[in-house]
Design an enzyme around this catalytic site. Structure first.
Site, short mmCIF file in Angstrom:
data_model
loop_
_atom_site.label_atom_id
_atom_site.label_comp_id
_atom_site.label_asym_id
_atom_site.label_seq_id
_atom_site.Cartn_x
_atom_site.Cartn_y
_atom_site.Cartn_z
N ASP A 279 51.86 40.71 -13.87
CA ASP A 279 51.22 41.02 -15.14
C ASP A 279 50.19 42.15 -15.09
O ASP A 279 49.56 42.45 -16.09
CB ASP A 279 50.55 39.76 -15.72
CG ASP A 279 49.58 39.11 -14.74
OD1 ASP A 279 49.58 39.49 -13.55
OD2 ASP A 279 48.83 38.21 -15.16
N GLU A 280 50.03 42.78 -13.93
CA GLU A 280 49.02 43.83 -13.83
C GLU A 280 49.61 45.05 -13.12
O GLU A 280 50.49 44.92 -12.28
CB GLU A 280 47.79 43.35 -13.06
CG GLU A 280 47.09 42.16 -13.70
CD GLU A 280 45.86 41.73 -12.90
OE1 GLU A 280 45.12 42.62 -12.42
OE2 GLU A 280 45.65 40.52 -12.74
N ASP B 118 46.67 45.07 -18.02
CA ASP B 118 46.66 43.63 -17.77
C ASP B 118 47.29 42.93 -18.96
O ASP B 118 46.71 42.88 -20.05
CB ASP B 118 45.22 43.16 -17.56
CG ASP B 118 45.14 41.71 -17.11
OD1 ASP B 118 46.15 41.00 -17.19
OD2 ASP B 118 44.05 41.28 -16.68
#
Length: 428
Positions: free
Chosen positions: A105-106, A9
């Site tokens: 973003d993950e 993350d």
């Protein structure tokens, strides 16, 4: 061989990239936000200085300014974020080809077969160091044997941390957490971000009413009891709480590039009647249809998403008699679904239209006596596509929109595709 799953993350991703490119912002509280004039004025991301003042993602910009008068608000730069997301995936690819993105973003990584490069913790720490040295951003990583607990682990310690949840320690780490931690994870993984606040709060309230306030309460309850409270989600939450998730991490290149095509918009003013909805739906349908044609696809299912001015939202969909990539057909289908689903208790703040269950254009059996008309309309809309490419989106407009105050929306050109991989559960 024991499974080793990582969840990475990128910390405060949008705001971190903005501060990286604009050094003068690094010592200031920063929020990435939408356009207040177009009523997209919410906080999309914030840096830690802004977070320290109590600013939360999703709140209105005016609320954020009240908490922090010195807040610097910058518009989102999605092409830049996409570039950094791809660079992060290149780093992940050095450790495994099983990388499944969730947003920009993950990502999950299955490093079970990567033991020659180190164990799960060592690989997680190497990724964190490379993110800092090569990209200038930090990342939190959860390490576990399943995707659910890996995701929970990445949320527990921020920024720039590795959290390990094993079969031996998960009861002491996961079970004491409040129920909402598992609810948020479940909802995010089910791609229900837009419903997170509403559904999460409702589910939490039901559990609290039955005395279940922690994940241990979910894990220790009878699955049939949870099902009686929450329906099918009850059994799934019980499985998640006990670590019974065997869903695989998709290999790079195996993800379906296009699962659906859609656009949504927060309108410049509240929609108050069906005429308003019809006009906005036409704009959205034209965008969806044009993007389907560009991809050589047609949609078997049309879906709408509606949110009223008190932020209650719902989604409805309907299968069509034939697959389509025509704006008129998408508009008519979406409006029909809307009329059968909304009772106008409150005005509408935002609306979305999506084409799902996609197939290659022309691959399905045509409907007798209808195909000639369909082909004629497709040629007309293709000409409109070409005119807009050459002279701009507003060069050609439908007559129904000419005198409308809702005709200044251009969702196709404003649209940014966020790569989201498919997620499955309790398989294997």
């Amino acid at each position: 061989m024991k499974r080793v799953i990582l969840h990475s993350d990128l910390n405060n991703f949008y705001a971190s990239v903005e501060c990286l490119y604009r050094p003068e912002l690094r010592s200031k509280p920063v929020a990435v936000g939408g356009d207040p004039e177009q009523r997209h004025g919410i906080v999309l991301a914030k840096n830690y200085l802004a977070k320290a003042t109590g600013i939360k993602t999703g709140e209105a910009l005016w609320q954020a300014r009240q908490k922090c008068p010195g807040l610097v608000i910058v518009p989102p730069n999605f092409p830049l974020y996409l570039r950094y997301s791809r660079l992060a995936r290149k780093i992940y690819a050095d450790y495994t080809d099983q990388v499944e993105s969730f947003g920009l973003d993950e990502a999950w990584l299955d490093v079970t077969g990567s033991h020659i490069l180190g164990d799960g913790v060592q690989i997680a720490d190497k990724i964190r160091e490379r993110m800092k040295s090569e990209l200038g951003v930090t990342v939190s990583v959860g390490v576990s044997w399943n995707k659910i607990f890996a995701k929970l682990g990445s949320d527990l310690k921020k920024p720039d941390a590795t959290t390990v949840i094993t079969r031996e320690n998960y009861r002491s780490i996961v079970w004491p957490l409040p129920t909402e931690e598992l609810l948020i994870t479940k909802l995010r993984l089910q791609k229900l971000k837009k419903k997170l606040l509403y559904v999460g709060r409702a589910t939490k309230r039901k559990l609290y009413n039955h005395g279940i306030t922690t994940i241990s309460g979910i894990a220790g309850a009878e699955p049939t009891y949870l099902k009686s409270i929450l329906g099918k989600w009850g059994e799934m939450l019980w499985a998640f709480a006990n670590g019974l998730d065997a869903s695989p991490v998709t290999r790079m290149g195996e993800e379906s590039l296009v699962k659906s095509v859609g656009n949504s918009t927060t309108t410049p003013r509240d929609l108050v009647d069906e005429e308003d909805v019809s006009q906005v739906t036409y704009v959205l349908a034209e965008s969806v249809a044009a993007r389907l044609r560009e991809s050589g696809l047609e949609a078997n299912i049309i879906e709408i998403q509606v949110r009223d001015n008190e932020l209650f939202s719902f989604t409805r969909q309907q299968k069509q008699l034939r697959a389509t990539n025509l704006a008129g057909e998408i508009h008519d289908a979406a409006l029909k679904i809307f009329k059968g689903s909304y009772d106008w208790e409150r005005p509408i703040r935002s609306i979305g239209v999506r084409g799902c269950d996609l197939v290659i254009a022309g691959s399905q059996q045509p409907i007798l006596f209808d195909d000639a008309q369909h082909s004629k309309l497709e040629k007309i809309e293709t000409v409109v596509d070409d005119l807009r490419r050459r002279f701009g989106h507003f060069a050609v407009q439908r007559a129904a929109l000419l005198n409308s105050d809702l005709n200044n929306i251009n969702p196709k050109d404003d649209h940014i595709i966020h790569p989201v991989g498919p997620v499955g559960y309790l398989k294997g």
